[in-house]
Design a protein around this motif. Structure first.
Motif, PDB file in Angstrom:
ATOM      1  N   ILE A 393       0.858  -1.192   0.000  1.00  0.00           N
ATOM      2  CA  ILE A 393       0.000   0.000   0.000  1.00  0.00           C
ATOM      3  C   ILE A 393       0.890   1.237   0.000  1.00  0.00           C
ATOM      4  N   GLY A 394       0.796   2.010  -1.056  1.00  0.00           N
ATOM      5  CA  GLY A 394       1.591   3.238  -1.148  1.00  0.00           C
ATOM      6  C   GLY A 394       2.615   3.127  -2.259  1.00  0.00           C
ATOM      7  N   GLY A 395       2.443   3.959  -3.291  1.00  0.00           N
ATOM      8  CA  GLY A 395       3.303   3.862  -4.480  1.00  0.00           C
ATOM      9  C   GLY A 395       4.353   4.944  -4.555  1.00  0.00           C
ATOM     10  N   GLY A 396       4.906   5.341  -3.404  1.00  0.00           N
ATOM     11  CA  GLY A 396       6.062   6.240  -3.411  1.00  0.00           C
ATOM     12  C   GLY A 396       7.325   5.420  -3.625  1.00  0.00           C
ATOM     13  N   PRO A 397       8.490   6.047  -3.467  1.00  0.00           N
ATOM     14  CA  PRO A 397       9.748   5.318  -3.696  1.00  0.00           C
ATOM     15  C   PRO A 397       9.869   4.045  -2.858  1.00  0.00           C
ATOM     16  N   ALA A 398       9.459   4.073  -1.588  1.00  0.00           N
ATOM     17  CA  ALA A 398       9.596   2.879  -0.739  1.00  0.00           C
ATOM     18  C   ALA A 398       8.704   1.751  -1.246  1.00  0.00           C
ATOM     19  N   GLY A 399       7.443   2.067  -1.503  1.00  0.00           N
ATOM     20  CA  GLY A 399       6.499   1.038  -1.946  1.00  0.00           C
ATOM     21  C   GLY A 399       6.875   0.479  -3.310  1.00  0.00           C
ATOM     22  N   MET A 400       7.272   1.368  -4.223  1.00  0.00           N
ATOM     23  CA  MET A 400       7.647   0.893  -5.567  1.00  0.00           C
ATOM     24  C   MET A 400       8.870  -0.009  -5.497  1.00  0.00           C
ATOM     25  N   LYS A 401       9.857   0.422  -4.694  1.00  0.00           N
ATOM     26  CA  LYS A 401      11.093  -0.371  -4.612  1.00  0.00           C
ATOM     27  C   LYS A 401      10.796  -1.740  -3.997  1.00  0.00           C
ATOM     28  N   ALA A 402       9.947  -1.754  -2.972  1.00  0.00           N
ATOM     29  CA  ALA A 402       9.599  -3.025  -2.330  1.00  0.00           C
ATOM     30  C   ALA A 402       8.874  -3.935  -3.315  1.00  0.00           C
ATOM     31  N   ALA A 403       7.913  -3.362  -4.039  1.00  0.00           N
ATOM     32  CA  ALA A 403       7.139  -4.166  -4.993  1.00  0.00           C
ATOM     33  C   ALA A 403       8.073  -4.748  -6.056  1.00  0.00           C
ATOM     34  N   GLU A 404       9.042  -3.960  -6.476  1.00  0.00           N
ATOM     35  CA  GLU A 404      10.000  -4.429  -7.484  1.00  0.00           C
ATOM     36  C   GLU A 404      10.755  -5.661  -6.971  1.00  0.00           C
ATOM     37  N   GLY A 405      11.307  -5.558  -5.767  1.00  0.00           N
ATOM     38  CA  GLY A 405      12.117  -6.658  -5.216  1.00  0.00           C
ATOM     39  C   GLY A 405      11.282  -7.906  -4.967  1.00  0.00           C
ATOM     40  N   LEU A 406      10.089  -7.711  -4.414  1.00  0.00           N
ATOM     41  CA  LEU A 406       9.227  -8.867  -4.119  1.00  0.00           C
ATOM     42  C   LEU A 406       8.847  -9.587  -5.411  1.00  0.00           C
ATOM     43  N   ALA A 407       8.507  -8.800  -6.433  1.00  0.00           N
ATOM     44  CA  ALA A 407       8.098  -9.409  -7.705  1.00  0.00           C
ATOM     45  C   ALA A 407       9.281 -10.111  -8.367  1.00  0.00           C
ATOM     46  N   GLU A 408      10.463  -9.492  -8.267  1.00  0.00           N
ATOM     47  CA  GLU A 408      11.654 -10.111  -8.865  1.00  0.00           C
ATOM     48  C   GLU A 408      11.926 -11.473  -8.248  1.00  0.00           C
ATOM     49  N   ARG A 409      11.551 -11.614  -6.990  1.00  0.00           N
ATOM     50  CA  ARG A 409      11.827 -12.874  -6.290  1.00  0.00           C
ATOM     51  C   ARG A 409      10.691 -13.885  -6.442  1.00  0.00           C
ATOM     52  N   GLY A 410       9.696 -13.558  -7.244  1.00  0.00           N
ATOM     53  CA  GLY A 410       8.680 -14.551  -7.576  1.00  0.00           C
ATOM     54  C   GLY A 410       7.372 -14.414  -6.823  1.00  0.00           C
ATOM     55  N   HIS A 411       7.231 -13.383  -5.982  1.00  0.00           N
ATOM     56  CA  HIS A 411       5.945 -13.183  -5.305  1.00  0.00           C
ATOM     57  C   HIS A 411       4.938 -12.572  -6.280  1.00  0.00           C
ATOM     58  N   ARG A 412       3.650 -12.760  -5.964  1.00  0.00           N
ATOM     59  CA  ARG A 412       2.600 -12.083  -6.739  1.00  0.00           C
ATOM     60  C   ARG A 412       2.265 -10.792  -6.012  1.00  0.00           C
ATOM     61  N   VAL A 413       2.521  -9.673  -6.673  1.00  0.00           N
ATOM     62  CA  VAL A 413       2.469  -8.394  -5.957  1.00  0.00           C
ATOM     63  C   VAL A 413       1.410  -7.472  -6.551  1.00  0.00           C
ATOM     64  N   THR A 414       0.624  -6.875  -5.655  1.00  0.00           N
ATOM     65  CA  THR A 414      -0.295  -5.806  -6.058  1.00  0.00           C
ATOM     66  C   THR A 414       0.129  -4.538  -5.323  1.00  0.00           C
ATOM     67  N   LEU A 415       0.261  -3.470  -6.075  1.00  0.00           N
ATOM     68  CA  LEU A 415       0.657  -2.180  -5.495  1.00  0.00           C
ATOM     69  C   LEU A 415      -0.521  -1.222  -5.618  1.00  0.00           C
ATOM     70  N   VAL A 416      -0.924  -0.656  -4.481  1.00  0.00           N
ATOM     71  CA  VAL A 416      -2.083   0.249  -4.481  1.00  0.00           C
ATOM     72  C   VAL A 416      -1.613   1.669  -4.182  1.00  0.00           C
ATOM     73  N   GLU A 417      -2.022   2.600  -5.027  1.00  0.00           N
ATOM     74  CA  GLU A 417      -1.643   4.007  -4.825  1.00  0.00           C
ATOM     75  C   GLU A 417      -2.905   4.875  -4.840  1.00  0.00           C
ATOM     76  N   ARG A 418      -2.987   5.754  -3.859  1.00  0.00           N
ATOM     77  CA  ARG A 418      -4.172   6.611  -3.723  1.00  0.00           C
ATOM     78  C   ARG A 418      -4.299   7.610  -4.883  1.00  0.00           C
ATOM     79  N   GLU A 419      -3.145   8.124  -5.332  1.00  0.00           N
ATOM     80  CA  GLU A 419      -3.170   9.131  -6.394  1.00  0.00           C
ATOM     81  C   GLU A 419      -3.209   8.457  -7.771  1.00  0.00           C
ATOM     82  N   ALA A 420      -3.426   9.292  -8.785  1.00  0.00           N
ATOM     83  CA  ALA A 420      -3.476   8.753 -10.149  1.00  0.00           C
ATOM     84  C   ALA A 420      -2.077   8.406 -10.656  1.00  0.00           C
ATOM     85  N   LEU A 421      -1.077   9.005 -10.020  1.00  0.00           N
ATOM     86  CA  LEU A 421       0.305   8.846 -10.484  1.00  0.00           C
ATOM     87  C   LEU A 421       1.133   8.192  -9.388  1.00  0.00           C
ATOM     88  N   LEU A 422       1.966   7.231  -9.754  1.00  0.00           N
ATOM     89  CA  LEU A 422       2.912   6.690  -8.777  1.00  0.00           C
ATOM     90  C   LEU A 422       3.980   7.745  -8.480  1.00  0.00           C
TER      91      LEU A 422
END
Ligand SMILES: Cc1cc2nc3c(=O)[nH]c(=O)nc-3n(C[C@H](O)[C@H](O)[C@H](O)COP(=O)(O)O)c2cc1C
Ligand code: SF4
Length: 688
Positions: A393-422
């Motif tokens: 939850i949260g598509g700022g630098p921390a959330g995006m970076k986390a989602a990137e690493g988790l997905a790279e390692r094979g997890h199924r990741v959903t990233l939710v951002e309140r704004e229209a833009l990450l």
């Protein structure tokens, strides 16, 4: 072949370098006890693996009087025990077919004396260090001879360790440059006055080095293209000095840079300067020196620009120094035509130069593995033991970076951002002058998330019911921070009269600077870039800014990133009024009473249209406390833990991607260990 020039080899004095991409000398402050450390070796090996042609180890100090005390973490060439660690670093480069040079230097009078023995600083003429205010003595003739010999001994030391070439540092205002420029050389003997005299010590050093290493070993110099200061040397004069050196036929290349003394920052500028900020001077310089390899540098941040520099004959090699701190595989991606996968440097200097200036180990805002390669380098990312469904939850630098690493390692990741833009707060920060270059952090991460198949839900506020319905195996909160209107600061919990419509948050001022009105009072509890950036943005929208800060200097946080000079120039140029050591006591309509923190004396500032709160952000931690105890695998990272810098956010996102969540999982680094272990005593050679 699109990058024909960049990917073609070059031979310098018999040494063939596999491509034209390099890093100029840069000191990473990883050295321990005056020698390269394991951290140096891992850093170099990473870039060699990544395909770089050549890298130059920065500032190796040739003489005890040249090391000062302001730069812990540099290596010395006068310690015999430093040779073996250097050899290990060199072998790491050679294992992957990269070439490695070593820069020899004496800091001269530019820094501060060593805190252990207070050795006096040596400079061409009596001078005062701009960094420390410490006075140096004019070096005497027998001491000049000692320095010349020390450079030669340093070159032999490097050659014996297997280094492919040495570079004599005649830039950035250090000892040899301070002889060259009339700004700091006021000598009346053979080493001062005319250009030939001011260049004499450099020529003596080159001759001694050449005699010591023989004709078939690469010897180069680093030269500033300009002193960048009135009364100093401009590019044509530098080219004339270089011509004398080239005609001596003892050097094999010239690595360029720019600046010295108070203008040292010009060589490694932040986003205030355009990409390739030294190219005009470089072209002029190279035109005068077609007969020697010249290395280009300075904010060259993409392969197309680098290719054009070579194709147009402006240089023979191109340094992308910070760009390859940010992406150690830059060169390989160019060679393989994968430039769309490059992770770009944002030119903020926060993780690299700011650390180096403070004497701290260099790392990188966008590349948390930089300086941590032994733990996090190429090939260390392991697939998840049991792939799971993660909700970030949260598509700022921390959330995006986390989602990137988790997905790279094979997890199924959903990233939710309140704004229209990450991007989170990044999207506000980039509105400030000097910060547009940070946008690539968002675009690079977003590109990777798409490539990795992360589901991105934009414009959605994830509340408790959404999260429980979603049913993820693990929930990671990176909900960031919000602008606090309470007036809470490190000075006081509140300010009387704050609850008024003409009180704006810093973010409101950045996003809608026209709301600030004619005269704005900006409260500064941080001294950080965002305060200065907001002030400048309001000035540019027509406001007179009255800056009131609890600190005793104007925006001290911008000093080590080197944002300070261009920021000050713009702010003062626009008439900034600043009250330091002060804070607001109360707001009565358009009058604001401020007081001096030490004397208590009050001053009333009248006709204020708006008050802008440059006070601490508040962690957006509400959701965390609502969910705590109800979700087994619930974590939070970044500003929702405590609002800090982008570096903190990206690093914590990076750790989260590897599921290193919680303090007990965080690694202890070499530098930490030195501080923690009782064995970390200074080596005897430094005490004596
Ligand atoms: C962390 C850091 C350390 C540096 N240390 C040195 C050094 O030891 N010697 C030197 O000549 N230049 C040094 N520089 C300057 C770089 O060689 C280079 O000129 C500068 O980073 C600009 O190039 P870039 O825009 O490609 O990064 C350093 C730069 C950085 C960022
Ligand atoms: S810290 Fe910033 S400026 Fe330095 S290399 Fe990394 S991205 Fe570039």
């Amino acid at each position: 072949m699109k990058y024909r020039h960049l990917t073609s080899p070059i031979t310098i004095n018999g040494l063939t370098i596999r491509n034209r991409l390099m890093q100029t000398a840069h000191n990473r402050h990883y050295a321990r006890r005056g020698a390269e450390s394991e951290r140096d070796r891992a850093y170099v090996e990473e870039r060699a693996k990544g395909g770089i042609g050549l890298l130059t180890l920065g500032n190796h100090i040739v003489h005890p009087t040249g090391m000062g005390g302001g730069h812990p973490g540099v290596a010395f060439t006068f310690l015999p025990e430093a040779q073996q660690p250097l050899r290990a670093t060199v072998e790491a480069a050679h294992r992957h077919d990269a070439r490695i040079f070593l820069q020899l230097n004496h800091f001269g009078g530019s820094i501060t004396s060593n805190p252990d023995d207070y050795r006096v600083l040596w400079a061409p003429s009596r001078s005062v260090s701009i960094l420390s205010g410490e006075q140096s003595k004019a070096i005497e003739l027998e001491e000049i001879n000692a320095v010349v010999s020390a450079f030669a001994e340093g070159a032999v030391f490097a050659k014996q360790a297997g280094v492919d070439g040495v570079e004599i540092h005649v830039a950035h205002g250090y000892l040899l440059h301070s002889f060259l420029t009339p700004l700091t050389n006021r000598r009346a003997d053979n080493y001062g006055g005319a250009l030939e005299n001011r260049l004499r010590i450099t020529r003596e050093v080159i001759a001694a080095v050449r005699a010591a290493v023989g004709p078939e070993y690469v010897v180069g110099v680093r030269l500033s293209l300009s002193d960048e200061m009135p009364g100093g040397m401009e590019v044509d004069q530098m080219a004339a000095a270089a011509r004398l050196l080239v005609d001596d036929r003892m050097i094999d290349y010239i690595a360029t840079s720019s600046g010295q003394g108070a203008m040292f920052w010009v060589g490694a500028q932040t986003g205030f300067a355009p990409p390739g900020f030294l190219l005009d001077k470089l072209a002029r310089f190279k035109k005068a020196l077609p007969d020697i390899p010249v290395f280009a540098v300075g904010g060259i941040d993409d392969a197309d620009m680098a290719e054009a520099i070579l194709a147009e004959g402006k240089a023979d090699m191109v340094a992308i120094t910070r760009g390859q701190i940010a992406d150690p595989e830059f060169a390989r991606k160019v060679v393989e035509g994968r430039t769309d996968e490059i992770r770009h440097c944002i030119r903020g200097n926060q993780g690299c130069l700011a650390h180096a200036i403070r004497g701290a180990p260099v790392t990188c805002t966008v590349n948390p593995a930089a300086g941590r390669e032994a733990i996090f380098g190429l090939g260390t990312l392991k697939p998840a033991d049991s792939p799971a469904v993660w909700l970030v939850i949260g598509g700022g630098p921390a959330g995006m970076k986390a989602a990137e690493g988790l997905a790279e390692r094979g997890h199924r990741v959903t990233l939710v951002e309140r704004e229209a833009l990450l991007g989170g707060q990044l999207n506000i920060n980039i509105l400030q002058r000097g910060r547009a270059s940070w946008n690539v952090l968002r675009t690079d991460l977003e590109r990777n998330l798409t490539r990795l198949g992360v589901t991105i839900m934009r414009g959605l506020t994830a509340d408790e019911s959404f999260i429980s319905t979603f049913g993820a195996d693990a929930v990671l909160l990176a909900t960031g921070a919000y602008a606090d209107r309470s007036g809470w600061s490190s000075v006081s919990a509140r300010i009387a009269g704050l609850e008024q419509a003409h009180v704006l948050t810093l973010w409101e001022a950045i996003q809608e600077p026209a709301r600030a009105g004619k005269k704005v009072l900006l409260l500064d509890d941080e001294g950080a870039f965002r305060i200065g950036g907001a002030a400048l943005r309001m000035q540019e929208a027509g406001s007179h800014v009255v800056h009131v800060s609890r600190l005793n200097a104007l925006l001290p946080g911008t000093m080590t990133t080197t944002d300070m000079p261009p920021l000050y120039t713009a702010l003062f140029g626009n008439g900034l009024e600043s009250h330091l050591n002060s804070w607001a006591r109360r707001i009565d309509g358009r009058s604001v009473t401020i007081f001096n923190l030490y004397s208590g004396v009050e001053v009333v500032i009248e006709d204020i249209d708006t008050i802008v709160l440059g006070t601490p952000r508040h962690p957006a931690d509400g959701l965390y406390y609502k969910l705590k105890g109800r979700i087994d695998r619930l974590y939070r990272i970044g500003d929702c833990l405590a609002p800090r810098t982008t570096d903190h956010a990206v690093y914590e996102g990076f750790l989260a991607g590897r599921e290193l969540l919680g303090w007990e999982k965080r690694p202890i680094f070499e530098g930490d260990r030195d501080a923690l272990l009782p064995t970390a005593v200074p080596p005897t050679a430094l005490i004596g």
